[in-house]
Design a protein around this motif. Structure first.
Motif, mmCIF file in Angstrom:
data_model
loop_
_atom_site.group_PDB
_atom_site.id
_atom_site.type_symbol
_atom_site.label_atom_id
_atom_site.label_comp_id
_atom_site.label_asym_id
_atom_site.label_seq_id
_atom_site.Cartn_x
_atom_site.Cartn_y
_atom_site.Cartn_z
ATOM 1 N N THR A 1 5.000 -23.776 -3.910
ATOM 2 C CA THR A 1 5.252 -24.857 -5.092
ATOM 3 C C THR A 1 4.009 -25.614 -5.221
ATOM 4 O OG1 THR A 1 6.128 -26.224 -3.220
ATOM 5 C CG2 THR A 1 7.818 -25.002 -4.402
ATOM 6 N N ASN A 2 3.037 -25.606 -4.384
ATOM 7 C CA ASN A 2 1.984 -26.297 -4.441
ATOM 8 C C ASN A 2 0.883 -25.725 -5.276
ATOM 9 O OD1 ASN A 2 1.056 -25.024 -2.334
ATOM 10 N ND2 ASN A 2 0.549 -26.572 -1.007
ATOM 11 N N GLY A 3 1.083 -24.263 -5.478
ATOM 12 C CA GLY A 3 0.235 -23.774 -6.325
ATOM 13 C C GLY A 3 -0.638 -22.696 -5.275
ATOM 14 N N GLU A 4 -0.396 -22.996 -3.934
ATOM 15 C CA GLU A 4 -1.340 -22.019 -2.954
ATOM 16 C C GLU A 4 -0.522 -20.830 -2.924
ATOM 17 O OE1 GLU A 4 -2.081 -24.211 0.440
ATOM 18 O OE2 GLU A 4 -3.212 -25.941 -0.489
ATOM 19 N N THR A 5 -1.160 -19.848 -2.357
ATOM 20 C CA THR A 5 -0.749 -18.436 -2.025
ATOM 21 C C THR A 5 -0.634 -18.271 -0.464
ATOM 22 O OG1 THR A 5 -1.697 -17.536 -4.123
ATOM 23 C CG2 THR A 5 -0.928 -16.003 -2.431
ATOM 24 N N ALA A 6 0.459 -17.804 -0.093
ATOM 25 C CA ALA A 6 0.562 -17.745 1.410
ATOM 26 C C ALA A 6 1.043 -16.001 1.440
ATOM 27 C CB ALA A 6 1.572 -18.716 1.877
ATOM 28 N N GLN A 7 1.092 -15.634 2.602
ATOM 29 C CA GLN A 7 1.443 -14.341 3.022
ATOM 30 C C GLN A 7 2.897 -14.435 3.936
ATOM 31 O OE1 GLN A 7 -1.973 -12.170 4.544
ATOM 32 N NE2 GLN A 7 -2.015 -10.848 2.638
ATOM 33 N N GLY A 8 3.912 -13.385 3.389
ATOM 34 C CA GLY A 8 5.296 -13.455 4.054
ATOM 35 C C GLY A 8 6.031 -12.564 3.280
ATOM 36 N N TYR A 9 7.030 -12.384 3.805
ATOM 37 C CA TYR A 9 7.943 -11.321 3.184
ATOM 38 C C TYR A 9 9.027 -11.833 2.193
ATOM 39 C CZ TYR A 9 6.798 -8.635 7.272
ATOM 40 O OH TYR A 9 6.492 -7.803 8.192
ATOM 41 N N ALA A 10 8.827 -11.308 0.959
ATOM 42 C CA ALA A 10 9.663 -11.461 0.013
ATOM 43 C C ALA A 10 11.013 -10.397 0.035
ATOM 44 C CB ALA A 10 9.004 -11.129 -1.449
ATOM 45 N N ILE A 11 12.230 -10.906 -0.236
ATOM 46 C CA ILE A 11 13.423 -9.877 -0.010
ATOM 47 C C ILE A 11 13.885 -9.793 -1.404
ATOM 48 C CG2 ILE A 11 15.522 -9.699 1.066
ATOM 49 C CD1 ILE A 11 14.633 -11.720 3.019
ATOM 50 N N HIS A 12 14.096 -8.378 -1.495
ATOM 51 C CA HIS A 12 14.649 -7.730 -2.862
ATOM 52 C C HIS A 12 16.264 -7.412 -2.632
ATOM 53 C CE1 HIS A 12 10.615 -7.633 -4.465
ATOM 54 N NE2 HIS A 12 10.293 -7.660 -3.406
#
Length: 264
Positions: A85-96
């Motif tokens: 939300t702050n515009g930064e990018t992080a790595q993690g799991y997105a669930i589809h």
């Protein structure tokens, strides 16, 4: 009038009690526990080297589920770059996910969310995790990255959809279709259903026909019209048996709060 009221009350008590694929459910577990559990699931999957895996949650009290069915929602998690939300990018799991549409339980939509969202409405802090072969992981990642998972979506929803045909669909059938698309490198649904009938065994829904009959009469997301004979549907457990039978699963566990695991 009393007879009618008793009849309706009886019907309500006889309705199927397992949940479908619902998003935005109210939390019944303390939020901080859900957040920690979701992060622990992510850490566990990452420690196993999972780029894409099958994940399941329990959305109903376990004693209300039909015999042999242990989870109510199944989806695909993919290790991704996530915009914060702050515009930064992080790595993690997105669930589809395939989720039911709010207010239209017999319709579904594809929704991407994240582990905390996924477990927010869980009744038990327990997750099913299946890490498929590297080839299937690659296939799933490419399928989703190309948007081709949308080609496998049937918005006509039933909680007990028959995975052997394409008349209706639930979350676990959609997950199975994605897995098979990764295995066979096609999104041709007719071909995928032919292969499903040849190699996959659906799980019997062991509940009374009386219960199913009233469920189909009073609940929009329960129908048996796509079944002939015994009722069987796709489940997390049957997907694990399928992948394990053909040596397509690297790792499968039940993951509990506190980090305890049990092999599937």
């Amino acid at each position: 009038m009393k007879v009618i009221n008793v009849f309706i009350l009886l019907a309500l008590f006889c309705l199927p009690t397992w949940a479908g694929s619902q998003a935005n459910k109210q939390a019944v577990i303390e939020p901080e526990k859900i957040v920690k559990f979701a992060k622990d699931v992510e850490k566990y999957a990452a420690a196993q080297g999972a780029r894409a895996f099958i994940i399941a949650r329990v959305g109903r009290p376990e004693n209300e589920l039909p015999k042999g069915i242990h989870y109510t929602h199944t989806a695909i998690a993919v290790y991704s770059n996530i915009q914060l939300t702050n515009g930064e990018t992080a790595q993690g799991y997105a669930i589809h996910n395939l989720y039911q549409v709010d207010g239209q339980p017999n319709r579904s939509q594809l929704v991407q969310d994240y582990p905390v969202d996924f477990f927010w409405g869980a009744q038990t802090l327990k997750a099913g995790i299946i890490i498929p072969s590297d080839e299937i992981q690659t296939g799933l990642i490419e399928l989703i990255a190309g948007g081709k998972n949308n080609n496998l979506h049937n918005p006509k929803y039933s909680v007990i959809a028959n995975p052997m045909n394409s008349q209706l669909q639930n979350c676990t059938e959609h997950t199975l279709d994605m897995i098979n698309a990764a295995i066979y490198q096609t999104t041709d649904i007719k071909q995928l259903k032919t292969n499903t009938r040849a190699y996959y065994t659906a799980q019997r829904v062991r509940t009374s026909r009386f219960k199913l009959m009233f469920g189909s009469l009073l609940m929009d997301d329960v129908t048996t019209k796509d079944h002939k004979g015994k009722i069987a549907t796709a489940t997390f457990g049957s997907i694990h048996k399928y992948l394990d039978q053909y040596q397509l699963a690297q790792h499968g566990v039940t993951f509990y709060a506190g980090g305890k695991t049990e092999m599937l």
